[in-house]
Design a protein around this motif. Sequence first.
Motif, PDB file in Angstrom:
ATOM      1  N   THR C  68       0.731  -1.387  -0.080  1.00  0.00           N
ATOM      2  CA  THR C  68      -0.056  -0.024   0.197  1.00  0.00           C
ATOM      3  C   THR C  68       0.853   1.223  -0.178  1.00  0.00           C
ATOM      4  O   THR C  68       0.624   2.234  -0.556  1.00  0.00           O
ATOM      5  CB  THR C  68      -0.897   0.083   1.453  1.00  0.00           C
ATOM      6  OG1 THR C  68      -1.920  -1.097   1.212  1.00  0.00           O
ATOM      7  CG2 THR C  68      -1.784   1.237   1.375  1.00  0.00           C
ATOM      8  N   LYS C  89      -6.518  -1.308  -4.133  1.00  0.00           N
ATOM      9  CA  LYS C  89      -6.999  -0.641  -2.948  1.00  0.00           C
ATOM     10  C   LYS C  89      -6.301  -0.781  -1.584  1.00  0.00           C
ATOM     11  O   LYS C  89      -5.618  -1.825  -1.756  1.00  0.00           O
ATOM     12  CB  LYS C  89      -8.617  -0.598  -2.760  1.00  0.00           C
ATOM     13  CG  LYS C  89      -8.960  -1.998  -2.365  1.00  0.00           C
ATOM     14  CD  LYS C  89      -8.947  -2.111  -0.526  1.00  0.00           C
ATOM     15  CE  LYS C  89      -8.683  -3.309  -0.116  1.00  0.00           C
ATOM     16  NZ  LYS C  89      -8.199  -3.420   1.286  1.00  0.00           N
ATOM     17  N   PRO C  90      -5.936   0.137  -0.897  1.00  0.00           N
ATOM     18  CA  PRO C  90      -6.337   1.822  -1.278  1.00  0.00           C
ATOM     19  C   PRO C  90      -5.304   2.403  -1.795  1.00  0.00           C
ATOM     20  O   PRO C  90      -4.210   1.944  -1.975  1.00  0.00           O
ATOM     21  CB  PRO C  90      -6.582   2.217   0.455  1.00  0.00           C
ATOM     22  CG  PRO C  90      -5.251   1.414   1.204  1.00  0.00           C
ATOM     23  CD  PRO C  90      -5.204  -0.103   0.264  1.00  0.00           C
ATOM     24  N   LEU C  93      -3.365   5.400   2.664  1.00  0.00           N
ATOM     25  CA  LEU C  93      -4.154   5.505   4.036  1.00  0.00           C
ATOM     26  C   LEU C  93      -4.344   6.824   4.384  1.00  0.00           C
ATOM     27  O   LEU C  93      -5.183   7.139   5.438  1.00  0.00           O
ATOM     28  CB  LEU C  93      -3.359   4.751   5.238  1.00  0.00           C
ATOM     29  CG  LEU C  93      -3.421   3.157   4.875  1.00  0.00           C
ATOM     30  CD1 LEU C  93      -2.385   2.763   5.992  1.00  0.00           C
ATOM     31  CD2 LEU C  93      -4.455   2.590   4.834  1.00  0.00           C
ATOM     32  N   LEU C  95      -5.811  10.744   3.675  1.00  0.00           N
ATOM     33  CA  LEU C  95      -6.555  11.307   2.925  1.00  0.00           C
ATOM     34  C   LEU C  95      -5.925  12.453   1.996  1.00  0.00           C
ATOM     35  O   LEU C  95      -5.982  12.666   0.806  1.00  0.00           O
ATOM     36  CB  LEU C  95      -7.608  12.083   3.440  1.00  0.00           C
ATOM     37  CG  LEU C  95      -8.928  11.209   4.129  1.00  0.00           C
ATOM     38  CD1 LEU C  95      -9.788  11.896   4.935  1.00  0.00           C
ATOM     39  CD2 LEU C  95      -9.621  10.818   2.596  1.00  0.00           C
ATOM     40  N   ILE C  98      -3.902  10.834  -0.775  1.00  0.00           N
ATOM     41  CA  ILE C  98      -4.755  10.560  -1.796  1.00  0.00           C
ATOM     42  C   ILE C  98      -5.068  11.610  -2.827  1.00  0.00           C
ATOM     43  O   ILE C  98      -5.095  11.619  -3.936  1.00  0.00           O
ATOM     44  CB  ILE C  98      -6.033   9.833  -1.085  1.00  0.00           C
ATOM     45  CG1 ILE C  98      -5.659   8.545  -0.576  1.00  0.00           C
ATOM     46  CG2 ILE C  98      -7.115   9.721  -2.610  1.00  0.00           C
ATOM     47  CD1 ILE C  98      -6.719   7.748   0.128  1.00  0.00           C
ATOM     48  N   LEU C 165      -9.880   1.015   7.438  1.00  0.00           N
ATOM     49  CA  LEU C 165      -9.445   1.238   6.205  1.00  0.00           C
ATOM     50  C   LEU C 165      -8.885   0.059   5.426  1.00  0.00           C
ATOM     51  O   LEU C 165      -8.804  -0.101   4.232  1.00  0.00           O
ATOM     52  CB  LEU C 165      -8.063   2.076   6.567  1.00  0.00           C
ATOM     53  CG  LEU C 165      -8.262   3.406   6.859  1.00  0.00           C
ATOM     54  CD1 LEU C 165      -7.104   4.238   7.604  1.00  0.00           C
ATOM     55  CD2 LEU C 165      -8.315   4.314   5.437  1.00  0.00           C
ATOM     56  N   ILE C 169     -13.328  -0.807   4.124  1.00  0.00           N
ATOM     57  CA  ILE C 169     -13.349   0.075   3.070  1.00  0.00           C
ATOM     58  C   ILE C 169     -14.004  -0.464   1.849  1.00  0.00           C
ATOM     59  O   ILE C 169     -14.855   0.471   1.062  1.00  0.00           O
ATOM     60  CB  ILE C 169     -11.862   0.474   2.820  1.00  0.00           C
ATOM     61  CG1 ILE C 169     -11.789   1.783   1.786  1.00  0.00           C
ATOM     62  CG2 ILE C 169     -11.006  -0.926   2.358  1.00  0.00           C
ATOM     63  CD1 ILE C 169     -10.522   2.327   1.741  1.00  0.00           C
ATOM     64  N   GLY C 303     -12.506   6.033  -4.623  1.00  0.00           N
ATOM     65  CA  GLY C 303     -11.155   5.485  -3.576  1.00  0.00           C
ATOM     66  C   GLY C 303     -11.143   6.574  -2.348  1.00  0.00           C
ATOM     67  O   GLY C 303     -11.058   6.319  -1.259  1.00  0.00           O
ATOM     68  N   THR C 307     -12.097   6.052   1.394  1.00  0.00           N
ATOM     69  CA  THR C 307     -11.246   6.396   2.522  1.00  0.00           C
ATOM     70  C   THR C 307     -11.681   7.201   3.572  1.00  0.00           C
ATOM     71  O   THR C 307     -11.419   7.222   4.630  1.00  0.00           O
ATOM     72  CB  THR C 307      -9.983   6.761   1.861  1.00  0.00           C
ATOM     73  OG1 THR C 307      -9.349   5.841   0.944  1.00  0.00           O
ATOM     74  CG2 THR C 307      -8.892   6.747   3.057  1.00  0.00           C
ATOM     75  N   ALA C 310     -13.864   5.763   5.768  1.00  0.00           N
ATOM     76  CA  ALA C 310     -13.373   4.931   6.887  1.00  0.00           C
ATOM     77  C   ALA C 310     -12.551   5.759   7.824  1.00  0.00           C
ATOM     78  O   ALA C 310     -12.694   5.520   9.108  1.00  0.00           O
ATOM     79  CB  ALA C 310     -12.100   4.085   6.175  1.00  0.00           C
TER      80      ALA C 310
END
Lengths: 333, 333, 333, 333
Positions: C68, C89-90, C93, C95, C98, C165, C169, C303, C307, C310
């Motif tokens: 990940t 995914k993810p 972890l 945000l 991402i 997560l 998720i 995605g 997240t 989560a």
Amino acid sequence: MQLKIGIIGLGRIGNIHYNNIRYHIPEAEVVMVSDVDKNRMPDDVPYGDAGTLIGHPDVEAVVICSPTDTHANYVAQCAREGKHVFCEKPLDLSLARIRETLAVVRQHDIQLMLGFNRRFDANFMKLKALVDEGKIGDVQLVKITSRDPAPPSVDYLKSSGGLFLDMTIHDFDMARYVMGKEVKEVYAAASALTGGAVAEADDIDTAVVTLKFEDGSMAVIDNSRKAVYGYDQRLEVFGSKGMAHVENNKPDTHMYYNGEGAASALPLHFFMERYTMSYLTEMKAFVKSVQGKQPVPVGGGDGLKATMLAVAAQQSVERNTPVTLVGENVVHQ
Amino acid sequence: MQLKIGIIGLGRIGNIHYNNIRYHIPEAEVVMVSDVDKNRMPDDVPYGDAGTLIGHPDVEAVVICSPTDTHANYVAQCAREGKHVFCEKPLDLSLARIRETLAVVRQHDIQLMLGFNRRFDANFMKLKALVDEGKIGDVQLVKITSRDPAPPSVDYLKSSGGLFLDMTIHDFDMARYVMGKEVKEVYAAASALTGGAVAEADDIDTAVVTLKFEDGSMAVIDNSRKAVYGYDQRLEVFGSKGMAHVENNKPDTHMYYNGEGAASALPLHFFMERYTMSYLTEMKAFVKSVQGKQPVPVGGGDGLKATMLAVAAQQSVERNTPVTLVGENVVHQ
Amino acid sequence: MQLKIGIIGLGRIGNIHYNNIRYHIPEAEVVMVSDVDKNRMPDDVPYGDAGTLIGHPDVEAVVICSPTDTHANYVAQCAREGKHVFCEKPLDLSLARIRETLAVVRQHDIQLMLGFNRRFDANFMKLKALVDEGKIGDVQLVKITSRDPAPPSVDYLKSSGGLFLDMTIHDFDMARYVMGKEVKEVYAAASALTGGAVAEADDIDTAVVTLKFEDGSMAVIDNSRKAVYGYDQRLEVFGSKGMAHVENNKPDTHMYYNGEGAASALPLHFFMERYTMSYLTEMKAFVKSVQGKQPVPVGGGDGLKATMLAVAAQQSVERNTPVTLVGENVVHQ
Amino acid sequence: MQLKIGIIGLGRIGNIHYNNIRYHIPEAEVVMVSDVDKNRMPDDVPYGDAGTLIGHPDVEAVVICSPTDTHANYVAQCAREGKHVFCEKPLDLSLARIRETLAVVRQHDIQLMLGFNRRFDANFMKLKALVDEGKIGDVQLVKITSRDPAPPSVDYLKSSGGLFLDMTIHDFDMARYVMGKEVKEVYAAASALTGGAVAEADDIDTAVVTLKFEDGSMAVIDNSRKAVYGYDQRLEVFGSKGMAHVENNKPDTHMYYNGEGAASALPLHFFMERYTMSYLTEMKAFVKSVQGKQPVPVGGGDGLKATMLAVAAQQSVERNTPVTLVGENVVHQ
């Protein structure tokens, strides 16, 4: 000796109990009935108004099926007259009133049983038995689905106390019954999605309620006032050693296949069909309890606890926050 | 006006009919009962021996639940006295005797209904309804599984007339009922595989019976006297537009999962649990028929036809060849 | 023309994609592979380290199945090199990470698909189809049960980001997918009940998560890290016109009955058996999307949203209160 | 070392085996293929006509999927060349021809396996395992339902050998396989009920076949060429210790409920979907057998026995009488 029973209220539920006692419980007999509507009276059983019935020397036990707002008074009168009582749920919509009534009951040597009939359903009893036999291990989650085929009338809804006190209360009792533990926190999410009578009554019709128990285990209940496919009553228990669930009962077991698809019967549509046997089993249990053959399976405290959960759920929705229960009190955060 | 019924024979089945009429069919009442064992008599219903009961002016209809060898006599007596009759199956083990009895019945203006209760089972009625509604199209095959949990006693077996007359007779009737057509040929294969009582009685316990109908469609029945998992009663219809089957009824709908596997309840074990409702529906139909509200759903001719099929199956096993039926006669090839 | 694909990471999932592309998707071919463990390399496909693979002119699209914490970097590199990406995914972890990565992706003309494989499961696709066809009407409640047969290792748990997560998720994505609406509020109740690895990793293992959508409809998810009877993946949708649910897949359809009970097979135990076909269908969808035959079915925004849910669930547990989502932000009350 | 396989016939079934060996059985490889239609040939595998392929030194085993009337010749040629053979069923439509071919095979040191693929289906293997583990006890009855969704073309029907040799032959093999015993008597009832192609080909389409085994146990098979709801493949075993059955496989597990009823998916419609995995498991078993890791699971004698049962069933219909089997001969009464 047959137990001599008086019945107050011969509406839908009262009539079920009347027929069950009269035709299917040889250990008991109906010696007097009471109803505001005299047309409902059977020809061959003596009539008496509620006060007369409760006080009548022939009556040993009273089955109360009158409207909810009369329950607490009748229960207290029965207690004072030394009569055993089977009372339909709920005892009252007010926690204070329930507490007062239970205080009166405790001062007299009578048995009080509340009508949480679902505890006597063959499916739910089987799940409870699996839990009690240790087949589930430590129960970690109980899931309850309880949906009605259609909402009641606006009038009924307005005096019902709302979804949680009227409908979810059965599920609160079921969660406590299956778990055998007490709830410490309630969170409820609710919406009004079905329009119609519920919208007119300014009530909610759809809810998801999460219960946390003392030991970290949980229960989750989902309700709807309107399931177009019928009465939906399912339960699942999940634990360290296994999982079990029960499905709906159907009127027959057929499966039909043609070029378009495969079809089966819908669940039994109406609570009186679905729970026919549970009402009989429940009343047999009451008779046995009064005759001293077993403890009362659903007592006044169970009614209080279920009502507390309903009140807590209502407050959780209003405040949009989990609500804590401490002993017999609902405590806001 | 309630139909006034007398019941001859208060054994297991007689008692079911007694309770159903007394407590669940307000359109009828039990006015007299008869049984060789006086201990079986209820306190509050007049007693009369069979002859007295049949001849009594208060009795409008007679329910015959006495041993098989008394059926034909009682039916004929009822006919002569002008009393309507509900008679448990079989009318007799002898085709000749059945024909004679039906001839007497035809000379009098009475209704005769035979107790093929399975026609009134919710599952089988649903399949029949699907056939009648055209959902199956032209029915090409009917499959019936009918297995008992355990063989009866050696004594019972010896006087039963054998597997086909005692047990398969229900399935023969069911095949004709669902198909709505007549059988023209029977082939039966049978064995004695379970030992015990069946071996002692020198009977068979396992059979596969193939029925050919007039139009080339077929039915196949499989029977066993001993299914260790309980009472197994299933039916399937297959045709040009679809297929439908019904499964066994279970006491609850639970499914339990643990590390070893997934388990559900067994089928209802005993015919009295499995067919509780069919006995009530059947007796309601009899009362309605006598009251002229509907034709008799299972007549004397149905009893004769089912017995003919049983006799043909027996002969098929003995000769190891298919056996033909022409009209109301069994014809050997 | 076959789509030329490079695969980074040939562990459990990477190997599934490798075999699916190589043997079951004639529209694509694997032209290069990369893994830190060279023993995992197939003999007849060129090897390149991740950077080489992403930059190689033969590679048109990259399938990222590495750990990940490498995902975001590889996705950004692919975007800069103009390579289409399928990423397990993810995405990350965090945000913030991402959001940054998606910003890079948006600046380049590539397709990004995320590996929420359950959207491609035959059962869940069927439910989604019923919703899309209007068979459910207005969806009022989605219920998701997602339980693993056993917790992963302590090491895995510690770097997993926690239950929400790592595991929930998938269910957050499924709830959004089936509903086709956005969540506005999350409430999560969670406990550590299974001991063992989860206790050692100081994580939770049991959760009930309630999602409220914009229009008052709801979803409820229940998770466990340890279902002793196997991998439990069920889904139900309930709405104004009907209800549908899917049950677990089993390795065979047998039902066995003896004197003790009736038994069937357990659900497929392992996610790779349960979701075998969904991985293939998913990869076929990716190939089609890159070839311009259909829009990407699961994009970077999906995605991010899963997240966010989560993270919100995690905060809800920490603060014991519902948590609100506004646009692409998690907002505390 | 990989087993070097040549495939003769790349039609529907040949193609299944080709793909299974090529992509899913690493222990084997396809080294040569043969088909009268050269368009069916893959680009990268050498082509050879049947004789060349059988005689080619690179070929260790031959998979025969050409038309039925070529099977016996090819099998004999393979035997003479010392090549192991997997041959699709039936070996031939003539019992005499089968016997001659098996005599040739016995003179050479090769393995011959016949393509009764249903023995490798997960459902049927599970039932067989329950029998072998003693869970059924002494098997008293096997019931097989085998129905096709639609009849084949008139041309196919005319050269098929008829219902029993073309379709029921699988069920005859299955009955022997599950029972593990030999049949001593066959009775078949059959009709032409579906019209269309079957009527045009002057064949039958509906049959009920009763098999008596040496020890009095029985099997009953029902067939139809036209089940409008799809491919129907079910099996039940009943014995002294229990009963087990398997149901059809469905594409998904959904159940949908609305006001009209409850619906599920139909069974998988086509034999290639239903038996996808059984073809792979079967071919893996062949490879293992040739490599000496297990005995051949379905030998030439199994093909002979199944064909004998089909011939006996045909004669039973023609003579309308049970037909006896003695050793490897069909004996008329």
